[in-house]
Scaffold this motif. Structure first.
Motif, short mmCIF file in Angstrom:
data_model
loop_
_atom_site.label_atom_id
_atom_site.label_comp_id
_atom_site.label_asym_id
_atom_site.label_seq_id
_atom_site.Cartn_x
_atom_site.Cartn_y
_atom_site.Cartn_z
N LEU A 81 61.51 64.74 19.59
CA LEU A 81 62.71 64.21 20.24
C LEU A 81 62.89 62.72 19.89
O LEU A 81 64.00 62.27 19.63
N LYS A 82 61.77 61.99 19.88
CA LYS A 82 61.83 60.56 19.56
C LYS A 82 62.03 60.31 18.07
O LYS A 82 62.63 59.30 17.68
N ALA A 83 61.50 61.20 17.24
CA ALA A 83 61.59 61.03 15.78
C ALA A 83 61.97 62.37 15.15
O ALA A 83 61.11 63.11 14.68
N ASN B 55 54.15 67.28 24.65
CA ASN B 55 54.15 66.02 23.91
C ASN B 55 54.54 66.20 22.45
O ASN B 55 55.09 65.29 21.84
N ARG C 184 58.18 66.15 22.57
CA ARG C 184 58.61 64.77 22.84
C ARG C 184 58.55 63.92 21.56
O ARG C 184 59.42 63.09 21.31
N LYS C 185 57.50 64.15 20.77
CA LYS C 185 57.35 63.42 19.51
C LYS C 185 58.55 63.67 18.61
O LYS C 185 59.11 62.75 18.02
N THR D 73 60.42 64.21 12.12
CA THR D 73 59.07 64.78 12.14
C THR D 73 59.08 66.28 12.43
O THR D 73 58.02 66.91 12.45
N ILE E 100 63.33 69.31 27.53
CA ILE E 100 62.87 68.74 26.26
C ILE E 100 63.01 69.73 25.11
O ILE E 100 63.54 69.41 24.05
#
Length: 159
Positions: A43-45, A37, A40-41, A48, A81
């Motif tokens: 990957l989305k932003a 996760n 994933r965080k 960060t 990922i």
């Protein structure tokens, strides 16, 4: 617990021949359900990366190795990922930089360390066999395996 040491413990169990144990299987589940996760965080932003990686890069190396050792679908989900995140997070000058943590950060030594951990993850294919077969190691070393527990973990006894 899902912290940086989850992968370390899981890899240790795998290397000792206990990859089928509940503890090792639980470690892999935790890596996939909690540690992934963090990737994933990012990957989305993507902005960060520096802050998330500051506390996760060291553990991600071992998480990656544990998932590679586990193989199959868990490895494929992990690789799908982590690889794009690391590739996108690389600075155009060739290094990875985090916001700090574990000796890393926006300094030359910090960049070197975070770059090493990142490269080692991307090179896991070239550094390890998917599973560690202690029986073959013992045979090639001219010794035999002495089991030390019910899970099949053992030590090599050289003659």
């Amino acid at each position: 617990s899902g912290g940086n040491m989850t992968g370390v413990g899981t890899v240790a169990l795998q290397l000792l021949g206990a990859s089928k144990s509940e503890e090792a299987q639980g470690g892999c589940r935790t890596i996939e359900e909690v540690r992934l996760n963090l990737y994933r965080k990012v990957l989305k932003a993507p902005d960060t990366w520096a802050s998330v990686a500051a506390s996760a890069t060291y553990g991600w190396y071992y998480d990656t190795q544990a998932m590679f050792n586990a193989g199959g679908k868990p490895w494929k989900r992990w690789a799908k990922i982590f690889q794009p995140v690391l590739i996108k997070a690389q600075d155009p000058a060739g290094y990875w930089e985090t916001a700090g943590g574990h000796g890393m950060g926006p300094t030359l030594p910090g960049r070197i360390l975070s770059t090493c951990w990142s490269i080692l993850q991307l090179e896991v294919f070239y550094r390890y066999l998917p599973t560690f077969n202690i029986g073959n190691v013992a045979k090639n070393a001219g010794g035999e395996i002495a089991n030390i527990d019910d899970e099949g973990a053992g030590v090599i006894i050289l003659e």
